[in-house]
Design a protein around this motif. Structure first.
Motif, PDB file in Angstrom:
ATOM      1  N   HIS A 113       0.840  -1.211   0.000  1.00 25.47           N
ATOM      2  CA  HIS A 113       0.000   0.000   0.000  1.00 25.47           C
ATOM      3  C   HIS A 113       0.879   1.268   0.000  1.00 25.47           C
ATOM      4  CE1 HIS A 113      -3.395   2.577   0.847  1.00 25.47           C
ATOM      5  NE2 HIS A 113      -2.691   3.115   1.834  1.00 25.47           N
TER       6      HIS A 113
ATOM      7  N   LYS B  40       1.677   7.463  -6.264  1.00 24.28           N
ATOM      8  CA  LYS B  40       0.697   8.540  -6.480  1.00 24.28           C
ATOM      9  C   LYS B  40       1.336   9.912  -6.211  1.00 24.28           C
ATOM     10  CE  LYS B  40      -3.300   5.679  -5.378  1.00 24.28           C
ATOM     11  NZ  LYS B  40      -4.308   5.306  -4.376  1.00 24.28           N
TER      12      LYS B  40
ATOM     13  N   GLU C  34      -3.301   9.761 -15.449  1.00 24.20           N
ATOM     14  CA  GLU C  34      -3.944   8.509 -15.066  1.00 24.20           C
ATOM     15  C   GLU C  34      -2.898   7.536 -14.546  1.00 24.20           C
ATOM     16  OE1 GLU C  34      -8.001   8.531 -17.603  1.00 24.20           O
ATOM     17  OE2 GLU C  34      -6.395   7.330 -18.474  1.00 24.20           O
TER      18      GLU C  34
ATOM     19  N   GLN D 236      -5.845 -10.157  -9.863  1.00 23.21           N
ATOM     20  CA  GLN D 236      -6.820  -9.056  -9.982  1.00 23.21           C
ATOM     21  C   GLN D 236      -6.680  -8.436 -11.360  1.00 23.21           C
ATOM     22  OE1 GLN D 236      -6.236  -6.004  -6.982  1.00 23.21           O
ATOM     23  NE2 GLN D 236      -5.852  -7.529  -5.406  1.00 23.21           N
TER      24      GLN D 236
ATOM     25  N   MET E 236      -6.288  -1.920 -12.222  1.00 22.14           N
ATOM     26  CA  MET E 236      -7.240  -0.880 -11.809  1.00 22.14           C
ATOM     27  C   MET E 236      -6.791   0.473 -12.345  1.00 22.14           C
ATOM     28  SD  MET E 236      -9.996  -0.132 -10.254  1.00 22.14           S
ATOM     29  CE  MET E 236     -10.471  -1.533  -9.244  1.00 22.14           C
TER      30      MET E 236
ATOM     31  N   TYR F  11      -6.974   4.537 -12.299  1.00 21.53           N
ATOM     32  CA  TYR F  11      -7.249   5.693 -11.435  1.00 21.53           C
ATOM     33  C   TYR F  11      -7.037   6.962 -12.269  1.00 21.53           C
ATOM     34  CZ  TYR F  11      -6.401   2.324  -7.681  1.00 21.53           C
ATOM     35  OH  TYR F  11      -6.439   1.218  -6.862  1.00 21.53           O
ATOM     36  N   ARG F  12      -7.808   7.989 -11.963  1.00 21.75           N
ATOM     37  CA  ARG F  12      -7.641   9.264 -12.678  1.00 21.75           C
ATOM     38  C   ARG F  12      -7.444  10.380 -11.656  1.00 21.75           C
ATOM     39  NH1 ARG F  12     -12.205   9.500 -16.382  1.00 21.75           N
ATOM     40  NH2 ARG F  12     -10.915   8.026 -17.519  1.00 21.75           N
TER      41      ARG F  12
ATOM     42  N   LYS G  96      -8.657   9.112  -8.213  1.00 25.10           N
ATOM     43  CA  LYS G  96      -9.993   8.535  -8.007  1.00 25.10           C
ATOM     44  C   LYS G  96     -10.038   7.216  -8.772  1.00 25.10           C
ATOM     45  CE  LYS G  96     -14.829   9.911  -8.691  1.00 25.10           C
ATOM     46  NZ  LYS G  96     -15.294   8.769  -9.423  1.00 25.10           N
ATOM     47  N   GLU G  97     -10.566   6.188  -8.103  1.00 28.71           N
ATOM     48  CA  GLU G  97     -10.682   4.870  -8.747  1.00 28.71           C
ATOM     49  C   GLU G  97     -11.741   4.941  -9.848  1.00 28.71           C
ATOM     50  OE1 GLU G  97     -10.337   1.442  -5.996  1.00 28.71           O
ATOM     51  OE2 GLU G  97     -12.172   0.774  -6.988  1.00 28.71           O
TER      52      GLU G  97
ATOM     53  N   GLY H 297     -12.072   2.192 -12.501  1.00 30.72           N
ATOM     54  CA  GLY H 297     -12.624   0.852 -12.767  1.00 30.72           C
ATOM     55  C   GLY H 297     -11.550  -0.103 -13.254  1.00 30.72           C
ATOM     56  N   GLU H 298     -11.948  -1.393 -13.323  1.00 32.62           N
ATOM     57  CA  GLU H 298     -11.001  -2.418 -13.767  1.00 32.62           C
ATOM     58  C   GLU H 298     -10.822  -2.369 -15.285  1.00 32.62           C
ATOM     59  OE1 GLU H 298     -11.843  -5.840 -10.407  1.00 32.62           O
ATOM     60  OE2 GLU H 298     -12.694  -6.082 -12.409  1.00 32.62           O
TER      61      GLU H 298
END
Ligand code: FDP
Length: 281
Positions: free
Chosen positions: A2, A9, A126, A134, A137, A139-140, A147-148, A150-151
């Motif tokens: 994490h 980020k 992005e 998984q 994923m 993120y934008r 912000k998440e 989607g897959e």
């Protein structure tokens, strides 16, 4: 893990800021692959090095911009291999560029990659993160927060074709294969930036990105640890395939040197199967 993703980020925003505000000239040094280093490459490399220095789970950093391995924390578990600013020569013409991160546990080889991530610096920023078992994923960046969205899943067959390398140096097998895709209606989409080119294929549902071995570069151009293996993991997690010109999964590559390159083919199942047929592998 994490903390590693959170650090990526943070550096994404810092590098994006550097791209938008800094000098675009060349520095006085060359990188390990003998290319002139743009100041932005060097700066992005420093941003990443500084940000990861206090992250105790990170044992070593290996950068596309540096020779050798930089030890951070002897007790750390992971080595991060990264290309701080891939496609940086495109900044001066204002095309999209990216950062790529491969997170390895143990010896630096494909099967030891446990996660990968890339950032696209385009009209929007992005981030895509891939982890085992998984889907990747997306993120934008919105209001300075990721912000998440989607897959990401790749279709069985796509419509885009991104063929890298100098065409006059392609083998006839490769040329026939690429021409064959265009004859089937595939559309050319190649900016010269690996990150946005592979991102486009992933988000538009599929297609093929190839950088073959050529007569001038028999082992291709793209680096295994920083570029090829992290994206191979992305494509496999999204439901696609990623192989070399012998049909070996790129995830099985074992680099002998951190800067080793490999011919590479990333795509949906249909295009990769077509490539195997064309190459007779
Ligand atoms: P660049 O040299 O601008 O850093 O990493 C190498 C790379 O860019 C990739 O991003 C890109 O896909 C490739 O080189 C483009 O190479 P060609 O111009 O030979 O197609």
């Amino acid at each position: 893990m994490h903390t590693i993703f959170e650090t990526i980020k943070t550096v994404a925003f810092e590098i994006d800021n550097a791209i938008k505000t800094e000098d675009l000239g060349y520095s006085e040094s060359e990188n390990s692959s003998g290319e002139d280093q743009l100041k932005l490459d060097v700066q992005s490399d420093l941003i990443i090095e500084k940000a990861f220095a206090p992250v105790s789970v990170v044992k070593n950093l290996v950068s596309e911009e540096k020779e050798g391995v930089l030890e951070l924390n002897a007790e750390g578990k992971y080595t991060i291999c990264y290309d701080p600013l891939d496609g940086s020569s495109l900044v001066d013409v204002n095309l999209s560029v990216g950062s790529i991160f491969g997170i390895y546990e143990g010896e630096l080889k494909g099967v030891n990659l446990v996660a990968s991530a890339y950032v696209v610096y385009g009209p929007r920023v992005e981030l895509v993160i891939a982890q085992k078992n998984q889907k990747p994923m997306l993120y934008r960046a919105i209001n300075h927060t990721f912000k998440e969205i989607g897959e990401i899943s790749i279709n069985e067959k796509g419509k885009l074709n991104a063929p890298g390398g100098t065409q006059q140096n392609w083998s006839s097998i490769h040329k026939n294969f690429i021409d064959g895709l265009f004859l089937q209606g595939y559309r050319l989409r190649y900016s010269g930036g690996m990150v946005p080119d592979l991102h486009q294929i992933l988000l538009k549902g599929g297609g093929l990105f190839s950088y073959p071995g050529t007569s001038d570069k028999p082992e291709g151009k793209l680096r295994q640890l920083f570029e090829v293996i992290p994206f191979a993991f992305m494509y496999e997690q999204a439901g696609g395939q990623a192989i070399n010109d012998k049909g070996l999964r790129l995830m099985e590559l074992i680099p002998r040197h951190p800067h080793d390159t490999s011919p590479c083919f990333f795509g949906s199942n249909y295009e990769i199967e077509a490539m195997k047929k064309a190459y007779g592998i």
